[in-house]
Design an enzyme around this catalytic site. Structure first.
Site, mmCIF file in Angstrom:
data_model
loop_
_atom_site.group_PDB
_atom_site.id
_atom_site.type_symbol
_atom_site.label_atom_id
_atom_site.label_comp_id
_atom_site.label_asym_id
_atom_site.label_seq_id
_atom_site.Cartn_x
_atom_site.Cartn_y
_atom_site.Cartn_z
ATOM 1 N N LEU A 34 12.670 43.440 62.754
ATOM 2 C CA LEU A 34 12.423 42.118 62.185
ATOM 3 C C LEU A 34 11.065 41.572 62.575
ATOM 4 O O LEU A 34 10.467 40.779 61.839
ATOM 5 C CB LEU A 34 13.512 41.138 62.631
ATOM 6 N N GLY A 35 10.574 41.962 63.728
ATOM 7 C CA GLY A 35 9.283 41.459 64.180
ATOM 8 C C GLY A 35 8.825 42.178 65.432
ATOM 9 O O GLY A 35 9.616 42.825 66.129
ATOM 10 N N ARG A 41 9.718 43.613 70.801
ATOM 11 C CA ARG A 41 10.096 43.677 69.388
ATOM 12 C C ARG A 41 11.488 43.087 69.180
ATOM 13 O O ARG A 41 12.276 42.987 70.115
ATOM 14 C CB ARG A 41 10.052 45.113 68.869
ATOM 15 N N VAL A 42 11.774 42.718 67.933
ATOM 16 C CA VAL A 42 13.078 42.182 67.549
ATOM 17 C C VAL A 42 13.649 43.076 66.463
ATOM 18 O O VAL A 42 12.987 43.350 65.454
ATOM 19 C CB VAL A 42 12.974 40.730 67.037
ATOM 20 N N ASP A 149 4.010 27.133 71.607
ATOM 21 C CA ASP A 149 3.628 28.266 70.763
ATOM 22 C C ASP A 149 4.126 28.076 69.330
ATOM 23 O O ASP A 149 4.628 29.011 68.702
ATOM 24 C CB ASP A 149 4.194 29.567 71.348
#
Length: 363
Positions: A34-35, A41-42, A149
């Site tokens: 996903l990212g 990472r996801v 963020d």
């Protein structure tokens, strides 16, 4: 230290004692990425027993301390109860190479995916996102935390029309008042007060009085950092660009904005404003200074919204909850709105043509 921060530290101590080791493949079917970012990472995964889709966030153990991992996990699990904050699901473990926790999965990507470059998003969608982010940030601030963020990549979509979004990625969250080293970076999201650290490697500066030993610039964490980022993010959603390349004293576009902002802040009789004709047709002016060019496409209401959030003075900057008063009315001028509608149609048509071409090639 706030009560919430003390509780968070206690929860981290308890979680550290019960953090189990296990292999991801034994319990989850990993579907796709996903990212990915500097944190790790996801991955989108399905729990094998429950059949529940979730996002697994992987942190490399070689570059992530257990303390930072547990803080992000417990913050998301116990304090992100607002519907527009991404929440952890109570699953945390470690593998030989990673720390991992599970969180709610947003299956429609992130805000970055739907902002068309140089065009942006529809105004209604943008205002819906702003409304939800104001609630999410206000919730964090009420607990004594600052996100630090906020950007399109960290706003996740629960549907394609942005009716429900979730702010995520809490790796930069700090408690309000905590001293951190100031860091300046070349970006419109960087606040003007951070320029004190510009030109100093890793935010270091030389000590005066003939002592050449480096000393870091330490500043307290404040919610006004999130306010600035919300203003820049809103501009990006509406226009598909940024108001300036970097928030710096030598950036021409930022200086144009400051000139306009300072003129707006100068005291004067309200009748003089109307005498100059700051209406819809001519665009807002201040003491003879025209609106900064990059903001001329906005209505007076939107200009006030941006000036409240993008106040160069951090202590005077508007809070997210105050921005709700600016929602519901037009932000874009009529001519600009019509132009953007045409641009979006052309962009969508180009995307459809590319997809048709790809399908023909596959055949």
């Amino acid at each position: 230290m706030t009560a919430a921060m003390k509780l968070l530290d206690e929860m981290c101590l308890l979680t550290a004692q019960s953090l189990n080791s296990m292999e991801t493949a034994e319990h989850f079917q990993v579907l796709k990425m996903l990212g990915e970012g500097s944190y790790g990472r996801v991955m989108l995964a399905v729990h094998k027993k429950r059949g529940t889709p979730m996002a697994l966030k992987f942190f490399p153990r070689e570059s992530t301390s257990m303390v930072s991992f547990l803080r992000e996990y417990n913050l998301s699990l116990s304090f992100c109860t607002h519907p527009s904050l991404t929440r952890a699901l109570g699953i945390a473990y470690r593998t030989p190479s990673h720390y991992v926790f599970a969180q709610q999965a947003s299956l429609f990507g992130d805000l970055y995916d739907v902002i068309i470059p140089e065009v942006g998003m529809e105004e209604d969608s943008s205002q819906r996102v702003v409304s939800q982010l104001c609630g999410a940030l206000s919730h964090l601030h009420s607990l004594g935390f600052v996100h630090r963020d906020l950007k399109p990549e960290n706003v996740f979509l629960c549907d394609a029309a942005c009716r429900w979004v979730k702010l995520g990625d809490f790796g930069m969250v700090k408690p309000r008042g905590m001293k951190v080293p100031e860091v300046w970076y070349s970006s419109p999201y960087c606040t003007p007060e951070a320029e004190v650290a510009r030109g100093n490697a890793d935010s270091w500066k030389a000590v005066g009085g003939g002592d050449d030993r480096p000393q870091r610039v330490w500043v307290p964490v404040e919610p006004c950092t999130d306010s600035w980022a919300l203003g820049i993010l809103t501009y990006a959603m509406l226009t598909g660009s940024h108001p300036w390349s970097e928030t710096a004293s030598d950036c021409r576009s930022y200086l144009k904005y400051k000139e306009w902002f300072n003129a707006e802040e100068s005291p004067e009789d309200e009748l003089d404003v109307w005498a100059r004709g700051g209406g819809e047709g001519q665009g807002p002016k201040s003491r003879g200074v025209p609106v900064a060019p990059q903001f001329s496409c906005f209505t007076p209401l939107a200009c006030k919204y941006f000036q409240a959030l993008l106040d160069p003075r951090p202590k005077q900057r508007g809070q997210p909850e105050d921005m709700l008063a600016f929602l519901g009315a037009d932000w874009m001028r009529e001519a600009e709105r019509e132009r953007l509608v045409q641009e979006r149609r052309r962009s969508k048509g180009a995307i459809r043509n590319m997809k048709d071409l790809d399908r023909r090639r596959e055949r």
